[in-house]
Write an enzyme that holds these catalytic residues in place. Structure first.
Site, PDB file in Angstrom:
ATOM      1  CB  CYS A   2     -36.293   8.684  20.686  1.00 52.53           C
ATOM      2  SG  CYS A   2     -34.774   8.805  21.799  1.00 52.53           S
ATOM      3  NE  ARG A  27     -41.662   6.489  19.944  1.00 49.80           N
ATOM      4  CZ  ARG A  27     -41.851   5.281  19.714  1.00 49.80           C
ATOM      5  NH1 ARG A  27     -42.713   4.716  19.866  1.00 49.80           N
ATOM      6  NH2 ARG A  27     -40.828   4.282  19.573  1.00 49.80           N
ATOM      7  CD1 TRP A  73     -37.336   8.012  28.296  1.00 50.85           C
ATOM      8  CD2 TRP A  73     -35.768   6.791  27.837  1.00 50.85           C
ATOM      9  NE1 TRP A  73     -36.844   7.261  29.455  1.00 50.85           N
ATOM     10  CE2 TRP A  73     -36.205   6.064  28.954  1.00 50.85           C
ATOM     11  CE3 TRP A  73     -34.565   5.737  26.989  1.00 50.85           C
ATOM     12  CZ2 TRP A  73     -35.518   5.032  29.748  1.00 50.85           C
ATOM     13  CZ3 TRP A  73     -34.003   4.601  27.798  1.00 50.85           C
ATOM     14  CH2 TRP A  73     -34.638   4.472  29.245  1.00 50.85           C
ATOM     15  CG  ASN A  99     -36.665   5.413  18.753  1.00 50.90           C
ATOM     16  OD1 ASN A  99     -36.282   5.257  19.458  1.00 50.90           O
ATOM     17  ND2 ASN A  99     -37.717   4.863  18.127  1.00 50.90           N
ATOM     18  N   GLY A 100     -33.057   4.870  18.961  1.00 51.58           N
ATOM     19  CA  GLY A 100     -32.390   3.553  19.072  1.00 51.58           C
ATOM     20  C   GLY A 100     -31.118   3.841  19.647  1.00 51.58           C
ATOM     21  CD  GLU A 484     -50.732  -2.766  36.551  1.00 48.95           C
ATOM     22  OE1 GLU A 484     -49.553  -3.219  36.522  1.00 48.95           O
ATOM     23  OE2 GLU A 484     -50.803  -1.736  35.757  1.00 48.95           O
ATOM     24  CE  LYS A 488     -49.851   1.565  36.182  1.00 46.96           C
ATOM     25  NZ  LYS A 488     -49.688   0.415  35.188  1.00 46.96           N
ATOM     26  CD  GLU A 491     -46.043   2.353  35.709  1.00 45.66           C
ATOM     27  OE1 GLU A 491     -45.421   2.122  34.675  1.00 45.66           O
ATOM     28  OE2 GLU A 491     -47.142   2.305  35.887  1.00 45.66           O
ATOM     29  CG  HIS A 507     -42.199 -15.706  54.729  1.00 51.02           C
ATOM     30  ND1 HIS A 507     -41.941 -16.853  55.743  1.00 51.02           N
ATOM     31  CD2 HIS A 507     -43.504 -16.319  54.226  1.00 51.02           C
ATOM     32  CE1 HIS A 507     -42.840 -17.886  55.634  1.00 51.02           C
ATOM     33  NE2 HIS A 507     -44.065 -17.355  55.184  1.00 51.02           N
ATOM     34  CE  LYS A 606     -48.842   3.835  26.809  1.00 55.34           C
ATOM     35  NZ  LYS A 606     -48.861   3.087  28.169  1.00 55.34           N
TER      36      LYS A 606
HETATM   37  C1  G6P Z   1     -43.110   0.607  29.740  1.00 56.18           C
HETATM   38  C2  G6P Z   1     -44.201   1.359  30.110  1.00 56.18           C
HETATM   39  C3  G6P Z   1     -45.175   0.434  30.874  1.00 56.18           C
HETATM   40  C4  G6P Z   1     -45.378  -0.954  30.084  1.00 56.18           C
HETATM   41  C5  G6P Z   1     -43.941  -1.553  29.653  1.00 56.18           C
HETATM   42  C6  G6P Z   1     -44.196  -2.701  28.702  1.00 56.18           C
HETATM   43  O1  G6P Z   1     -42.324   0.273  30.960  1.00 56.18           O
HETATM   44  O2  G6P Z   1     -44.060   2.421  30.812  1.00 56.18           O
HETATM   45  O3  G6P Z   1     -46.475   1.206  30.893  1.00 56.18           O
HETATM   46  O4  G6P Z   1     -46.193  -1.723  30.778  1.00 56.18           O
HETATM   47  O5  G6P Z   1     -43.173  -0.822  29.107  1.00 56.18           O
HETATM   48  O6  G6P Z   1     -44.544  -2.181  27.587  1.00 56.18           O
HETATM   49  P1  G6P Z   1     -45.431  -2.710  26.372  1.00 56.18           P
HETATM   50  O7  G6P Z   1     -45.622  -1.935  25.372  1.00 56.18           O
HETATM   51  O8  G6P Z   1     -44.640  -4.114  25.866  1.00 56.18           O
HETATM   52  O9  G6P Z   1     -46.508  -3.526  27.141  1.00 56.18           O
END
Ligand code: G6P
Length: 611
Positions: A2, A27, A73, A99-100, A484, A488, A491, A507, A606
């Site tokens: 948020c 956010r 969010w 927010n929270g 990773e 990506k 996501e 396996h 994010k």
């Molecule tokens: C969210 C974001 C990711 C990020 C993760 C950890 O899921 O979408 O891109 O890697 O949080 O966030 P941080 O800010 O702690 O790296």
């Protein structure tokens, strides 16, 4: 998650707030809303993005010198108009953005329902503002006192802003566990979840600490804590350029951030490292570096992409520093009873510096006496303020929700930390140390070269954009890169993808392979090259379609692959900085071709400030 923005001053509040909300959309983007004050305290809110809110309020009288806005969010209640913020109090004299999560909202709600309150949303936030007003009326106190008293009774995390119809020059903000920055301009004030909505107007800011309230009343800022102790505002000057948070001609922030990596990796090393003299210093580590040098064990805690950076770090910390390393999902670490011994050191990795699970893991480790190092990108965020020592990644603001340049910057900082420790411990030879520094300095130009593969990768993306599944394989340093790459793709394109250690494929995942299955193999020339060649043959034998990431000049793997992407060579430990680039680009192009919202993928945010 948020995003919140508030403004009071001589400008049109709605302009500042709507612009600010767009900058905070990373956010959350389930709904957006704004409260303005003219003849009444008016709330406009709408499911969807800030642009939907803008369309909704077109033609309304938005004249107001004070206001606040929110981009959500969703946690409590589905994303719809009713659950969108701001929320009114019972009399509609007060409004709040939040927010929270207020964890004890349900018991507060029961109490208020008994008193005859009616609620229009399913949110904890609406309960919170009713509760504040109820206190104000019962105690007969000022609004800021009612907010303070309410805060002493709620459990959970919050960053809030409250405004009142009766006091047209008053904004009250508070935080605990969710970020909040106050911008101090000339005769105007700003409040926001981070500094990006503020820097266009002022670079003087106050970062609110947990359990603190900021009260702006008639052009004056006062700060106190929830125990009612007055505090002197600590005004800091921040160094953030407006252009760093704009798209700069790229179609998406994510693409801009992928292409920024030669520069961000360089920025990360700038002034800290020099191969000619062998100098390597990280100022923020100095005081505690011996704790790391003498550590019996290193625990790395992180989430998401940062966790993948931690996995790569495990490999090179063990290789260079000869210290056992454990990499933990912060969310798992904090909910078991982890063994933390004297002599253990924790490294917390976080782009945002606000991830709730990582913060909680730090608190837990701290309470058991561990020394905590932070590797964060957002300057002034919560994690660097709670850790004992640390180093910023200096990658600049990362706005695309899927992390790219933060990952490579995190790795760069972690390599530097490991090399400092290894040199002090004597676990790395002078020659190897020197070779590493030289190679690190060469990385930005190699990343630049890898980025030239963009068009070729776009063509490959066209071929695979309709796939329903993907497998990513890698070994050694490239195993976390496979994870990773898969993350990506998931996501931003919503294609199911799994990353696996290449040898582990037999396996289980091998059962999934047929002519429909694209398999991305990171097969650069390193210690496990021969083994990976065998793994590719296993995939080909089952008619899988292989996309290989190989070292330039490789002649063997191209013969057995359907598509080949050649990246520049480097030493094994540094390869993730280069091999991840084509994977970022592949997921980006596939997502664009599928019509996905690359910068704001569905359901994600994010900065995850809820547990
Ligand atoms: C969210 C974001 C990711 C990020 C993760 C950890 O899921 O979408 O891109 O890697 O949080 O966030 P941080 O800010 O702690 O790296």
């Amino acid at each position: 998650m948020c995003g919140i923005v508030a403004y009071v001053g001589h400008r049109q509040a709605s302009d500042v707030i709507l612009k600010g909300l767009k900058r905070l959309e990373y956010r959350g983007y389930d709904s957006a809303g704004i409260a303005l004050l003219n003849k009444s305290l008016t709330v406009y809110k709408k499911k969807g993005k800030v642009s939907d809110l803008e369309n909704f309020i077109k033609g309304q009288n938005l004249t107001s010198h004070i206001g606040m806005g929110h981009t959500r969010w969703a946690t409590h209640g589905e994303p719809n108009d009713e659950n969108a913020h701001p929320h009114y109090s019972a009399t509609k004299n007060l409004a709040i953005i939040h927010n929270g999560i207020i964890e004890n909202y349900s018991s507060l709600k029961q109490e208020l329902l008994r008193k005859g309150h009616t609620f229009f949303s399913e949110t904890d936030t609406e309960v919170f503002i009713h509760f504040i007003e109820d206190i104000k009326e019962n105690v007969g106190c000022s609004l800021d006192e009612a907010v303070r008293l309410a805060l002493t009774k709620v459990v959970g995390a919050y960053a809030i802003v409250v405004m009142s119809f009766e006091e047209p020059d008053l904004l009250i903000a508070a935080r605990k566990g969710s970020p909040l920055v106050v911008g101090v301009g000339k005769g105007e004030f700003f409040m926001a979840s981070d500094a990006t909505p503020i820097i266009e107007y002022t670079n003087e800011v106050v970062y609110l600490n947990d359990q603190e309230l900021a009260i702006i009343n008639k052009g004056k800022l006062t700060i106190k804590n929830t125990a009612n102790l007055p505090l002197t505002p600590y005004i800091q000057t921040i160094d953030l350029e407006l252009e760093a948070i704009e798209k700069g001609g790229y179609e998406h922030f994510m693409l801009k951030e992928i292409f920024e990596q030669p520069r961000s990796i360089m920025d990360c090393m700038r002034g800290r490292m020099d191969s000619a003299s062998g100098r390597l210093t990280l100022g923020g580590l100095r005081e505690y570096i011996n704790k790391l040098v003498n550590a019996d064990r290193v625990l790395i805690v992180a989430c998401g992409t940062s966790w993948h950076a931690g996995l790569v770090a495990e490999y090179f910390f063990e290789e260079f520093c000869r210290v056992p390393v454990e990499v933990e999902y912060a969310s798992e670490f904090r909910y078991r009873n982890p063994v933390i011994r004297e002599g253990d050191v924790v490294i917390a990795i976080s782009q945002s510096g606000e991830t709730a699970d990582t913060l909680a893991a730090i608190e837990l480790a701290k309470s058991k006496g561990a020394i905590i190092f932070g590797v964060c990108n957002v300057v002034g965020s919560s994690i660097p303020r709670t850790t004992h020592a640390g180093a910023y990644t200096h990658a600049g603001p990362e706005i695309g929700v899927a992390s790219t340049k933060a990952f490579t910057a995190q790795l760069t900082v972690l390599y530097m930390i490991a090399l400092i420790v290894a040199q002090r411990k004597g676990t790395i030879s002078e020659q190897k140390y020197h070779e590493m520094l030289v190679e690190m300095e060469n990385v930005p130009s190699k990343v630049e070269k890898a980025l030239k593969l963009n068009t070729q990768i776009q063509i490959i993306a066209e071929e695979f954009k309709d796939a329903r599944n993907f497998i990513y394989l890698g070994r050694g340093y490239n195993f976390p890169v496979a994870l990773e790459g898969a993350l990506k793709l998931k996501e931003i394109s919503y294609i199911h993808a799994e990353g696996y250690p290449a040898a582990e494929m037999k396996h289980g995942p091998i059962a999934l392979i047929d002519q429909e299955m694209p398999v991305v193999v990171i097969a650069t020339k390193d210690g496990s090259y021969e083994k990976v060649v065998s793994n590719i043959q296993e995939v080909k034998a089952r008619k899988g379609r292989v996309i290989s990431i190989v070292t330039e000049g490789d002649t063997l793997i191209p013969k057995m692959s359907d598509y080949v992407i050649e990246v520049p060579a480097t030493v094994d430990p540094l390869m993730p900085l280069i091999s991840v680039i084509p994977l970022q680009l592949l997921s980006y192009h596939i997502a664009v071709m599928r019509g996905c919202n690359v910068d704001q993928p569905r359901n994600l945010a994010k900065s995850v400030t809820v547990e």
